[in-house]
Design an enzyme around this catalytic site. Structure first.
Site, mmCIF file in Angstrom:
data_model
loop_
_atom_site.group_PDB
_atom_site.id
_atom_site.type_symbol
_atom_site.label_atom_id
_atom_site.label_comp_id
_atom_site.label_asym_id
_atom_site.label_seq_id
_atom_site.Cartn_x
_atom_site.Cartn_y
_atom_site.Cartn_z
ATOM 1 N N TYR A 55 7.136 23.097 6.883
ATOM 2 C CA TYR A 55 6.644 23.206 5.357
ATOM 3 C C TYR A 55 5.186 23.495 5.337
ATOM 4 C CZ TYR A 55 5.601 18.425 6.951
ATOM 5 O OH TYR A 55 5.289 17.122 7.728
ATOM 6 N N ARG A 78 -3.758 16.137 9.781
ATOM 7 C CA ARG A 78 -2.868 15.610 10.931
ATOM 8 C C ARG A 78 -2.242 17.036 11.985
ATOM 9 N NH1 ARG A 78 2.600 15.763 8.896
ATOM 10 N NH2 ARG A 78 2.686 15.339 6.346
ATOM 11 N N HIS A 94 4.896 14.488 9.981
ATOM 12 C CA HIS A 94 4.551 13.420 9.165
ATOM 13 C C HIS A 94 5.092 12.122 10.047
ATOM 14 C CE1 HIS A 94 4.796 10.108 6.410
ATOM 15 N NE2 HIS A 94 6.368 10.063 6.558
#
Length: 330
Positions: A254, A242, A246
């Protein structure tokens, strides 16, 4: 890309659908940043090949169970962008009359059993759908989309064990984008691939390049035919990425920027466009498709913004069953 021969119509339709999803979600991110949407959104930008390749391997009568990152799944299965946009805007003209929002789009007439805000929740729903088809002796196949981290939930194992034991017509498709929110899947899973878990249930399992729409199509097509013939379930794993965080607004600190840049070079839409050009298709023809998608998404956004919100009198509509529906349930 696959060396198999496909009709020009099919290839262009795949390209169009991937662009439709990308344009839809890109517009969504713009609207979200302007405060035009209620709640948050999870985009599948970068994962379009998995949604389109899998859905093209299904027939209209087949079903899908989606995820919190499900806009692409629904559009690839036939959902209209204007009604999708209206739903995300909370408008009465949306698929769920504005009450479902981003994570709960559903339309049984299209075989969309529903997106789901609970990680892995679509897996047992798809299993139940497959059981229904077997009991009714019909030949529909149900495909469950889920992410890599969902494969560590108990429902994954329980559902697939049941489907394998009863030979249910279900395809379990893992969109392995490497992360469950901020958790690197390799730090919480002791295998390089999720699909190898199929061995535990003595069912087929295959891992493919999830950014190659034709590779996804061929793997899922094989699994669908296997299921439709009464042989039971399969696991197909699509390795993808992706491109955004998120959720919209997640800085994704991260993840390594270098790794993200490498994945950008594997963009499924850019790769497929290059493939189509090598097959002899004209750049002008592909550009025209992109322009058409731009216009469609602008029209969908206008439709959503101009549509009314549900009336307050509808607050319990579709929440409680009617007397007729309760009598059927009994």
């Amino acid at each position: 890309m696959s060396k198999k021969e496909y009709s020009k119509e099919m290839l262009l339709h795949m390209y169009e659908d991937m662009l439709r999803i990308r344009k839809f979600e890109t517009k969504l991110t713009e609207c979200f940043m302007k405060g035009m949407l209620a709640g948050n959104i999870h985009t599948c930008i970068g994962q379009e090949a998995a949604a389109v390749g899998a859905s093209k391997a299904l027939e209209k009568r087949d079903f899908i169970a989606s995820t919190h990152r499900g806009h692409g799944h629904c559009i690839a299965k036939g959902a209209k962008t204007d009604k999708m946009m209206a739903e995300l805007f909370g408008k009465v003209t949306g698929y769920c009359r504005g009450k479902g929002g981003s994570m709960h789009v559903a339309d049984i007439s299209l075989g969309i059993l529903g997106a789901n805000g609970i990680v892995g929740a679509g897996i047992p729903i798809a299993t139940g759908s497959g059981l229904t088809s077997k009991i009714r002796n019909t030949d529909e196949v149900t495909l469950a989309f889920f992410g890599d981290s969902a494969s560590n939930h108990g429902t994954f194992h329980e559902s697939i064990n049941m489907a394998a034991a009863w030979k249910l017509p279900v395809v379990y498709l893992c969109e392995n984008n490497g992360y469950g929110v901020s958790v690197d899947i390799n730090t919480v899973t002791n295998t390089d691939n999720i699909a190898v878990r199929a061995k535990a249930y003595d069912i087929p399992g295959k891992t493919v390049d999830g950014n190659d729409v034709l590779a996804v199509y061929e793997a899922v097509k094989e699994a669908v035919e296997y299921a439709r013939e009464g042989n039971g379930p399969s696991i197909v794993e699509c390795k993808t990425y992706r491109m955004r965080g998120h959720y919209e607004g997640d800085p994704a600190e991260y993840r390594s920027k270098e790794v993200t840049e490498e994945w950008k070079k594997k963009d499924p839409i850019d790769r497929f466009r290059t493939h189509l050009l090598t097959l002899g298709m004209e750049a002008e023809e592909l550009d025209a498709i992109e322009e058409a998608m731009d216009k469609e998404i602008e029209a969908a956004t206008e439709f959503a913004t101009e549509s009314p919100y549900p009336d307050a009198s509808e607050v319990t509509l579709d929440v409680y069953a009617s007397d007729n529906e309760r009598s059927v349930i009994r």
